[in-house]
Scaffold this motif. Structure first.
Motif, short mmCIF file in Angstrom:
data_model
loop_
_atom_site.label_atom_id
_atom_site.label_comp_id
_atom_site.label_asym_id
_atom_site.label_seq_id
_atom_site.Cartn_x
_atom_site.Cartn_y
_atom_site.Cartn_z
N SER A 19 -6.97 9.09 -1.87
CA SER A 19 -6.55 8.76 -0.56
C SER A 19 -5.97 9.56 0.42
O SER A 19 -6.22 9.45 1.52
CB SER A 19 -5.61 7.12 -0.74
OG SER A 19 -6.36 6.45 -1.43
N GLU B 294 -5.33 7.61 -7.72
CA GLU B 294 -5.94 6.96 -6.22
C GLU B 294 -5.04 7.73 -5.19
O GLU B 294 -5.66 7.80 -4.17
CB GLU B 294 -5.44 5.49 -6.45
CG GLU B 294 -5.47 4.83 -5.09
CD GLU B 294 -7.04 4.82 -4.57
OE1 GLU B 294 -7.36 4.67 -3.45
OE2 GLU B 294 -7.85 4.76 -5.58
N GLU C 274 -8.08 11.36 3.00
CA GLU C 274 -8.59 10.59 3.94
C GLU C 274 -7.39 10.12 4.93
O GLU C 274 -7.71 9.80 6.14
CB GLU C 274 -9.12 9.31 3.45
CG GLU C 274 -10.73 9.86 2.60
CD GLU C 274 -11.51 10.80 3.40
OE1 GLU C 274 -11.94 10.36 4.50
OE2 GLU C 274 -12.15 11.71 2.95
N PHE C 275 -6.35 9.92 4.42
CA PHE C 275 -5.05 9.29 5.11
C PHE C 275 -4.76 10.49 6.14
O PHE C 275 -4.77 10.25 7.15
CB PHE C 275 -3.91 9.17 4.09
CG PHE C 275 -2.52 8.91 5.02
CD1 PHE C 275 -2.45 7.61 5.73
CD2 PHE C 275 -1.73 9.59 4.79
CE1 PHE C 275 -1.44 7.35 6.40
CE2 PHE C 275 -0.37 9.25 5.44
CZ PHE C 275 -0.28 7.89 6.30
N TRP D 87 0.88 -1.17 -0.06
CA TRP D 87 -0.09 0.03 0.04
C TRP D 87 0.96 1.32 0.12
O TRP D 87 1.93 1.27 0.72
CB TRP D 87 -0.81 -0.14 1.01
CG TRP D 87 -1.58 1.22 1.43
CD1 TRP D 87 -2.31 1.85 0.48
CD2 TRP D 87 -2.02 1.92 2.81
NE1 TRP D 87 -3.21 3.05 1.16
CE2 TRP D 87 -2.79 2.85 2.42
CE3 TRP D 87 -1.36 1.70 4.07
CZ2 TRP D 87 -3.27 3.80 3.33
CZ3 TRP D 87 -1.89 2.73 5.01
CH2 TRP D 87 -2.63 3.81 4.74
#
Length: 320
Positions: free
Chosen positions: A185, A181, A188-189, A139
């Motif tokens: 992301s 992506e 939110e991360f 990830w």
């Protein structure tokens, strides 16, 4: 020579040559000042007014005054950073400070001044290399997780997960799908980090095209700095406009209330350092933590103690 051919007037030719000479002299002066600036850390660590005056013989009175003012303010801000460190430890505060910007923008210089007087166990730097083969399959944010702070710690990221929005995008190291992506992301991360009690502060160091050109030339001509110029750095210089577009996209798509971007004007290195340090201090509600007085205990002495001589072959030669 025919009458139709243009002729070069001596005065015009002389003016152009003089202008070129002046520009070259100005460039050399700027490079020399930049070189001296890179060695200022020694002055900052052990500064004495008399030694300072002697060392600055090549500067005008006004320049010496400005440099004294810079050092005084630097020391004052570093004193406040020590107070901030004590507060962070006492309150178990957690902070992530991200430093991004073009190559030679001065990120390393300000990080050095921030950490210079601080405990590396409290305030540490994370400067991750390019991901290895295993990390490329993880990830994307995974390899950064282990560097996040625990309670009572500050972590300074010298470049960060925003590599994907910058160098990876410009150099084609990620696909369009991975790039999109990332922007889905990253807000939110970072919100997740903030909800977990980690303060996230993001700085972009902004320099002009001309200033980066000058600093790159300085690195080329300084043997102690040439190691800073990688093939990737040189390629980034060629792709200046691509990096500009990537930076604009990055800020537009990741400037969130929980973790906003702050832009540091960095053409003047010293002002950039002071401005960034002052702003950083203003982001945290720290206050001075009282400490009990430090009392040096008396050394114990024992009659049967005898210090053993050090073998001569173990002693470092005193050549200075």
């Amino acid at each position: 020579m025919s009458k139709d051919e243009p002729t070069l007037l001596p005065e015009a030719t002389g003016t152009a040559a003089a202008q070129a000479t002046d520009e070259h002299a100005a460039m050399m002066q700027r490079m020399q000042a930049d070189l001296i600036d890179s060695y200022d850390e020694e002055l900052e660590m052990e500064i004495d007014d008399r030694a300072f005056d002697a060392a600055q013989g090549c500067f005008s009175s006004e320049q010496r005054s400005q440099r004294r003012d810079y050092f005084r303010e630097l020391f004052r801000l570093q004193g406040e950073l020590v107070k901030l460190q004590d507060w962070v430890m006492a309150t178990k505060h957690k902070a992530v400070i991200i430093f991004e910007g073009r190559d030679a923008a001065g990120k390393g210089g300000v990080i050095k001044r921030i950490t210079q007087r601080l405990n590396p166990r409290v305030c540490r730097v994370a400067a991750l290399p390019a991901p290895n083969d295993r990390e490329r399959t993880q990830w994307y944010f995974q390899r950064y997780i282990s560097h996040l702070p625990a309670g009572g710690e500050i972590v300074l990221f010298d470049r960060s997960w925003y590599n994907r929005a910058g160098v990876e995008r410009v150099m084609g190291f990620c696909s369009d799908e991975e790039y999109e992506e990332f922007f889905r992301s990253v807000p939110e991360f970072e919100k997740m980090l903030v909800r977990a009690g980690i303060q996230v502060i993001k700085y972009w160091f902004s320099i002009s095209d001309e200033e980066q050109h000058t600093r790159f030339l300085g690195r080329i001509h300084d043997p102690l700095k040439q190691w800073k110029l990688s093939p990737m750095d040189l390629e980034s210089r060629r792709r200046w406009e691509d990096y500009t577009k990537a930076k604009e996209q990055m800020m537009e798509r990741s400037h969130i209330h929980e973790a906003p971007w702050w832009v540091v004007q960095a053409d003047d290195k010293k002002k950039a350092r002071l401005n960034c340090m002052a702003h950083l201090l203003a982001q945290m509600p720290y206050h001075e933590i009282p400490h009990p007085p430090v009392i040096l205990p008396s050394r114990e002495r024992h009659e049967d103690y005898e210090r053993q001589p050090v073998p001569q072959q173990m002693v470092v030669p005193e050549i200075y």
